[in-house]
Design an enzyme around this catalytic site. Structure first.
Site, PDB file in Angstrom:
ATOM      1  N   LYS A   1       2.041  -2.673  -6.112  1.00 46.95           N
ATOM      2  CA  LYS A   1       1.604  -4.035  -5.775  1.00 46.95           C
ATOM      3  C   LYS A   1       0.159  -4.259  -6.224  1.00 46.95           C
ATOM      4  O   LYS A   1      -0.170  -5.305  -6.796  1.00 46.95           O
ATOM      5  CB  LYS A   1       1.720  -4.278  -4.268  1.00 46.95           C
ATOM      6  CG  LYS A   1       3.138  -4.421  -3.774  1.00 46.95           C
ATOM      7  CD  LYS A   1       3.143  -4.583  -2.255  1.00 46.95           C
ATOM      8  CE  LYS A   1       4.547  -4.691  -1.702  1.00 46.95           C
ATOM      9  NZ  LYS A   1       4.548  -4.851  -0.239  1.00 46.95           N
TER      10      LYS A   1
ATOM     11  N   ALA B   1      -0.795  -3.378   0.713  1.00 47.19           N
ATOM     12  CA  ALA B   1      -0.197  -2.539   1.752  1.00 47.19           C
ATOM     13  C   ALA B   1       1.306  -2.767   1.778  1.00 47.19           C
ATOM     14  O   ALA B   1       1.790  -3.826   1.383  1.00 47.19           O
ATOM     15  CB  ALA B   1      -0.806  -2.877   3.114  1.00 47.19           C
ATOM     16  N   ASP B   2       2.015  -1.758   2.240  1.00 54.81           N
ATOM     17  CA  ASP B   2       3.453  -1.871   2.443  1.00 54.81           C
ATOM     18  C   ASP B   2       3.771  -1.180   3.761  1.00 54.81           C
ATOM     19  O   ASP B   2       3.378  -0.024   3.964  1.00 54.81           O
ATOM     20  CB  ASP B   2       4.218  -1.231   1.283  1.00 54.81           C
ATOM     21  CG  ASP B   2       5.667  -1.678   1.243  1.00 54.81           C
ATOM     22  OD1 ASP B   2       5.937  -2.852   1.549  1.00 54.81           O
ATOM     23  OD2 ASP B   2       6.531  -0.858   0.910  1.00 54.81           O
ATOM     24  N   THR B   3       4.441  -1.889   4.662  1.00 59.83           N
ATOM     25  CA  THR B   3       4.674  -1.398   6.018  1.00 59.83           C
ATOM     26  C   THR B   3       6.165  -1.371   6.334  1.00 59.83           C
ATOM     27  O   THR B   3       6.895  -2.287   5.972  1.00 59.83           O
ATOM     28  CB  THR B   3       3.952  -2.303   7.044  1.00 59.83           C
ATOM     29  OG1 THR B   3       2.556  -2.314   6.755  1.00 59.83           O
ATOM     30  CG2 THR B   3       4.160  -1.817   8.471  1.00 59.83           C
TER      31      THR B   3
ATOM     32  N   GLY C   1       1.650   2.247   3.770  1.00 59.18           N
ATOM     33  CA  GLY C   1       0.955   2.749   2.594  1.00 59.18           C
ATOM     34  C   GLY C   1      -0.113   1.724   2.247  1.00 59.18           C
ATOM     35  O   GLY C   1       0.174   0.531   2.164  1.00 59.18           O
TER      36      GLY C   1
END
EC number: 3.6.1.9
Length: 197
Positions: free
Chosen positions: A53, A69-71, A106
């Site tokens: 991203k 961010a990736d949650t 992340g």
């Protein structure tokens, strides 16, 4: 003051970043599609997605810091992303009801001026109350859980469902502010600078 670019369309991430640095950032959502990656553990997968991203958005800027961010939610070995439908939200909430689970993120900060890329992982333990079928249905009817990882919002109406949080609460909302602050500090950016208000 460095230009900061948030590579996310998430209103929660936007609000959290605003808490740290005021309105001193631009929002440029990533168009990166998250393909299935069989064989990667959840932490590796989230880090990979956050890196991709950031790199996707970085192509549109020549300087500044890109934050992405990736949650997801991890419960009993299963990764729970956004439910997308009321039926899936109900199933997720039934699974999480009365249980401890992890909210995992992340996080990537890409410094376009130096080329330095920092990616780190954050994990927060959350305990959800034991929910009745009526509570689950009433919460799903609000529409709030449909676009949230794990089908709940710790900062919204879903707050009344959360018994306990251990770790970075803001990670449970979608952006681990403590870790982000430390990464920015290492890159020479302090959220306490006068320009950030």
């Amino acid at each position: 003051m460095r230009r900061i670019i948030l590579a996310s369309a998430s209103p929660r991430r936007k609000e959290l970043l605003k808490q740290l640095i005021g309105d001193n950032f631009v929002v440029y959502p990533s168009s990166y599609e998250e393909p299935p990656q069989p064989g990667l553990d959840p932490e590796e997968l989230l880090l990979k997605h956050s890196v991709e991203k950031a790199r996707d958005v970085a192509k549109h800027f020549d300087s500044g810091l890109v934050i992405s961010a990736d949650t997801s939610v991890l419960c009993e070995g299963e990764v729970l992303g956004k439910p997308g439908s009321p039926e899936n939200a109900e199933k997720m909430l039934e699974k999480l009801s009365g249980k401890k689970f992890r909210v995992i993120t992340g996080l990537t900060v890409l410094d376009l001026d130096s080329g330095k890329e920092t990616s780190e992982f954050e994990s927060t333990n959350v305990w959800l109350a034991e929910l009745s079928k009526e509570q689950i249905l009433a919460y799903v009817r609000t529409g709030e859980p449909l676009d949230k990882a794990g089908a709940f919002a710790a900062q919204g109406k879903g707050a009344v469902l959360v018994e306990k949080v251990e770790g970075d609460f803001f990670n449970a909302v979608g952006l681990p502010l403590f870790r982000l602050g430390k990464i920015l500090e290492r890159l020479g950016v302090s959220v306490f600078d006068e320009g950030f208000s």
